[in-house]
Write a protein that holds these residues in place. Sequence first.
Motif, PDB file in Angstrom:
ATOM      1  N   ASP A   6       0.805  -1.220   0.000  1.00 34.25           N
ATOM      2  CA  ASP A   6       0.000   0.000   0.000  1.00 34.25           C
ATOM      3  C   ASP A   6       0.838   1.271   0.000  1.00 34.25           C
ATOM      4  OD1 ASP A   6      -2.443  -1.294  -0.127  1.00 34.25           O
ATOM      5  OD2 ASP A   6      -2.561  -1.513   2.053  1.00 34.25           O
ATOM      6  N   LEU A   7       1.955   1.274   0.693  1.00 38.30           N
ATOM      7  CA  LEU A   7       2.812   2.457   0.724  1.00 38.30           C
ATOM      8  C   LEU A   7       3.266   2.829  -0.678  1.00 38.30           C
ATOM      9  CD1 LEU A   7       4.559   4.554   2.323  1.00 38.30           C
ATOM     10  CD2 LEU A   7       6.374   2.855   2.233  1.00 38.30           C
ATOM     11  N   PHE A   8       3.656   1.841  -1.460  1.00 41.10           N
ATOM     12  CA  PHE A   8       4.130   2.111  -2.814  1.00 41.10           C
ATOM     13  C   PHE A   8       2.981   2.500  -3.741  1.00 41.10           C
ATOM     14  CE2 PHE A   8       7.536  -0.658  -1.143  1.00 41.10           C
ATOM     15  CZ  PHE A   8       8.557   0.274  -1.205  1.00 41.10           C
ATOM     16  N   LYS A   9       1.793   1.958  -3.508  1.00 44.06           N
ATOM     17  CA  LYS A   9       0.623   2.363  -4.291  1.00 44.06           C
ATOM     18  C   LYS A   9       0.317   3.842  -4.054  1.00 44.06           C
ATOM     19  CE  LYS A   9      -1.826  -2.060  -4.204  1.00 44.06           C
ATOM     20  NZ  LYS A   9      -3.061  -2.712  -3.712  1.00 44.06           N
ATOM     21  N   THR A  10       0.373   4.240  -2.788  1.00 47.65           N
ATOM     22  CA  THR A  10       0.056   5.620  -2.441  1.00 47.65           C
ATOM     23  C   THR A  10       1.102   6.584  -2.993  1.00 47.65           C
ATOM     24  OG1 THR A  10      -1.014   4.840  -0.426  1.00 47.65           O
ATOM     25  CG2 THR A  10      -0.492   7.178  -0.534  1.00 47.65           C
ATOM     26  N   THR A  11       2.390   6.223  -2.871  1.00 49.46           N
ATOM     27  CA  THR A  11       3.418   7.119  -3.393  1.00 49.46           C
ATOM     28  C   THR A  11       3.350   7.211  -4.911  1.00 49.46           C
ATOM     29  OG1 THR A  11       5.065   5.341  -3.359  1.00 49.46           O
ATOM     30  CG2 THR A  11       5.004   6.818  -1.472  1.00 49.46           C
ATOM     31  N   LEU A  14       0.556   9.608  -5.624  1.00 47.79           N
ATOM     32  CA  LEU A  14       0.972  10.992  -5.367  1.00 47.79           C
ATOM     33  C   LEU A  14       1.888  11.501  -6.472  1.00 47.79           C
ATOM     34  CD1 LEU A  14       1.083  13.535  -3.630  1.00 47.79           C
ATOM     35  CD2 LEU A  14       2.869  12.436  -2.264  1.00 47.79           C
ATOM     36  N   ALA A  15       2.832  10.680  -6.906  1.00 49.62           N
ATOM     37  CA  ALA A  15       3.734  11.087  -7.991  1.00 49.62           C
ATOM     38  C   ALA A  15       2.945  11.302  -9.285  1.00 49.62           C
ATOM     39  CB  ALA A  15       4.824  10.044  -8.192  1.00 49.62           C
ATOM     40  N   HIS A  66      -5.225  -1.931  13.593  1.00 47.91           N
ATOM     41  CA  HIS A  66      -4.940  -1.147  12.388  1.00 47.91           C
ATOM     42  C   HIS A  66      -6.126  -0.276  12.016  1.00 47.91           C
ATOM     43  CE1 HIS A  66      -1.672  -4.052  10.684  1.00 47.91           C
ATOM     44  NE2 HIS A  66      -1.270  -3.403  11.746  1.00 47.91           N
ATOM     45  N   LEU A  67      -5.829   0.809  11.358  1.00 48.36           N
ATOM     46  CA  LEU A  67      -6.883   1.672  10.847  1.00 48.36           C
ATOM     47  C   LEU A  67      -7.106   1.341   9.386  1.00 48.36           C
ATOM     48  CD1 LEU A  67      -5.777   5.091  12.343  1.00 48.36           C
ATOM     49  CD2 LEU A  67      -7.534   3.564  13.200  1.00 48.36           C
ATOM     50  N   ALA A  68      -8.324   1.338   8.950  1.00 45.82           N
ATOM     51  CA  ALA A  68      -8.642   1.115   7.541  1.00 45.82           C
ATOM     52  C   ALA A  68      -8.968   2.459   6.911  1.00 45.82           C
ATOM     53  CB  ALA A  68      -9.819   0.162   7.399  1.00 45.82           C
ATOM     54  N   GLY A  69      -8.535   2.646   5.706  1.00 48.07           N
ATOM     55  CA  GLY A  69      -8.823   3.888   5.017  1.00 48.07           C
ATOM     56  C   GLY A  69      -8.589   3.753   3.538  1.00 48.07           C
ATOM     57  N   ALA A  70      -9.098   4.709   2.793  1.00 52.33           N
ATOM     58  CA  ALA A  70      -8.912   4.718   1.338  1.00 52.33           C
ATOM     59  C   ALA A  70      -7.931   5.826   0.997  1.00 52.33           C
ATOM     60  CB  ALA A  70     -10.245   4.953   0.653  1.00 52.33           C
ATOM     61  N   HIS A  71      -6.700   5.467   0.713  1.00 52.52           N
ATOM     62  CA  HIS A  71      -5.666   6.463   0.439  1.00 52.52           C
ATOM     63  C   HIS A  71      -5.034   6.220  -0.924  1.00 52.52           C
ATOM     64  CE1 HIS A  71      -5.902   8.009   4.472  1.00 52.52           C
ATOM     65  NE2 HIS A  71      -5.800   6.798   4.945  1.00 52.52           N
ATOM     66  N   GLN A  72      -5.814   6.071  -1.944  1.00 54.07           N
ATOM     67  CA  GLN A  72      -5.290   5.801  -3.268  1.00 54.07           C
ATOM     68  C   GLN A  72      -5.786   6.856  -4.247  1.00 54.07           C
ATOM     69  OE1 GLN A  72      -2.996   3.540  -3.526  1.00 54.07           O
ATOM     70  NE2 GLN A  72      -3.333   2.980  -1.399  1.00 54.07           N
ATOM     71  N   ALA A  73      -5.126   6.928  -5.364  1.00 57.69           N
ATOM     72  CA  ALA A  73      -5.477   7.932  -6.355  1.00 57.69           C
ATOM     73  C   ALA A  73      -6.714   7.546  -7.130  1.00 57.69           C
ATOM     74  CB  ALA A  73      -4.324   8.127  -7.327  1.00 57.69           C
ATOM     75  N   SER A  74      -7.555   8.512  -7.319  1.00 58.22           N
ATOM     76  CA  SER A  74      -8.703   8.317  -8.182  1.00 58.22           C
ATOM     77  C   SER A  74      -8.326   8.832  -9.560  1.00 58.22           C
ATOM     78  CB  SER A  74      -9.901   9.083  -7.622  1.00 58.22           C
ATOM     79  OG  SER A  74      -9.613  10.463  -7.597  1.00 58.22           O
ATOM     80  N   VAL A 103       5.733  25.221  -8.116  1.00 58.05           N
ATOM     81  CA  VAL A 103       6.620  24.869  -7.002  1.00 58.05           C
ATOM     82  C   VAL A 103       5.920  23.898  -6.063  1.00 58.05           C
ATOM     83  CG1 VAL A 103       7.770  25.802  -4.950  1.00 58.05           C
ATOM     84  CG2 VAL A 103       7.988  26.983  -7.130  1.00 58.05           C
ATOM     85  N   GLU A 104       4.652  24.138  -5.796  1.00 56.00           N
ATOM     86  CA  GLU A 104       3.875  23.246  -4.933  1.00 56.00           C
ATOM     87  C   GLU A 104       3.776  21.841  -5.531  1.00 56.00           C
ATOM     88  OE1 GLU A 104      -0.754  23.280  -3.945  1.00 56.00           O
ATOM     89  OE2 GLU A 104       0.287  25.097  -3.261  1.00 56.00           O
ATOM     90  N   ALA A 105       3.560  21.755  -6.839  1.00 59.05           N
ATOM     91  CA  ALA A 105       3.478  20.449  -7.516  1.00 59.05           C
ATOM     92  C   ALA A 105       4.834  19.739  -7.474  1.00 59.05           C
ATOM     93  CB  ALA A 105       3.022  20.632  -8.955  1.00 59.05           C
ATOM     94  N   LYS A 106       5.913  20.494  -7.643  1.00 59.82           N
ATOM     95  CA  LYS A 106       7.252  19.896  -7.572  1.00 59.82           C
ATOM     96  C   LYS A 106       7.520  19.343  -6.181  1.00 59.82           C
ATOM     97  CE  LYS A 106      12.185  20.839  -8.073  1.00 59.82           C
ATOM     98  NZ  LYS A 106      12.517  19.952  -6.992  1.00 59.82           N
ATOM     99  N   ARG A 107       7.102  20.071  -5.170  1.00 62.85           N
ATOM    100  CA  ARG A 107       7.281  19.589  -3.792  1.00 62.85           C
ATOM    101  C   ARG A 107       6.510  18.292  -3.556  1.00 62.85           C
ATOM    102  NH1 ARG A 107       6.758  25.280  -0.563  1.00 62.85           N
ATOM    103  NH2 ARG A 107       8.858  26.010  -0.995  1.00 62.85           N
ATOM    104  N   GLY A 108       5.306  18.203  -4.097  1.00 60.42           N
ATOM    105  CA  GLY A 108       4.533  16.974  -3.976  1.00 60.42           C
ATOM    106  C   GLY A 108       5.226  15.805  -4.652  1.00 60.42           C
ATOM    107  N   HIS A 109       5.796  16.054  -5.824  1.00 62.83           N
ATOM    108  CA  HIS A 109       6.517  14.999  -6.546  1.00 62.83           C
ATOM    109  C   HIS A 109       7.773  14.594  -5.791  1.00 62.83           C
ATOM    110  CE1 HIS A 109       8.592  13.009  -9.903  1.00 62.83           C
ATOM    111  NE2 HIS A 109       7.365  12.718 -10.286  1.00 62.83           N
ATOM    112  N   ASP A 110       8.509  15.572  -5.286  1.00 60.41           N
ATOM    113  CA  ASP A 110       9.711  15.272  -4.495  1.00 60.41           C
ATOM    114  C   ASP A 110       9.359  14.494  -3.230  1.00 60.41           C
ATOM    115  OD1 ASP A 110      11.232  16.575  -6.381  1.00 60.41           O
ATOM    116  OD2 ASP A 110      11.490  18.410  -5.188  1.00 60.41           O
TER     117      ASP A 110
END
Length: 130
Positions: A6-11, A14-15, A66-74, A103-110
């Motif tokens: 899940d961590l890699f799916k979320t990152t 985000l990228a 554990h907490l359950a949540g939906a943290h993936q890209a739509s 700049v904000e988008a670059k920070r999100g990608h970084d």
Amino acid sequence: MLDRIDLFKTTFALARHSGARQATIAENIANADTPGYKAKDLQPFSASAATTKDASQIMVATRSGHLAGAHQASPINIIEARGRSTNPNENSVSLQEEMLFAVEAKRGHDRALAIYKSGLRILRSSLGAK
């Protein structure tokens, strides 16, 4: 293998979101002198991640603690960013604002890349690799 964690799916999500936002901002800048052009933007990643309905992308609790949540890209939804026109050519693009958004988008990608690298480092150390 990494597509099951899940961590890699979320990152990845985000990228992907940050890259799409950078492309949208670049389109806005390219059309800064186009008469009547309406500036576009994407929903914030937190808003798009919270509305995901894809069951294969939802995090699942494996223990009661554990907490359950939906943290993936739509799917990426482009929205009209700003409604009022302040330019003489009746478009809503402000180069100063677009540079700040870039700049904000670059920070999100970084941030996504840093989390991804950190996750790989943890995964490698747990496997005993260097």
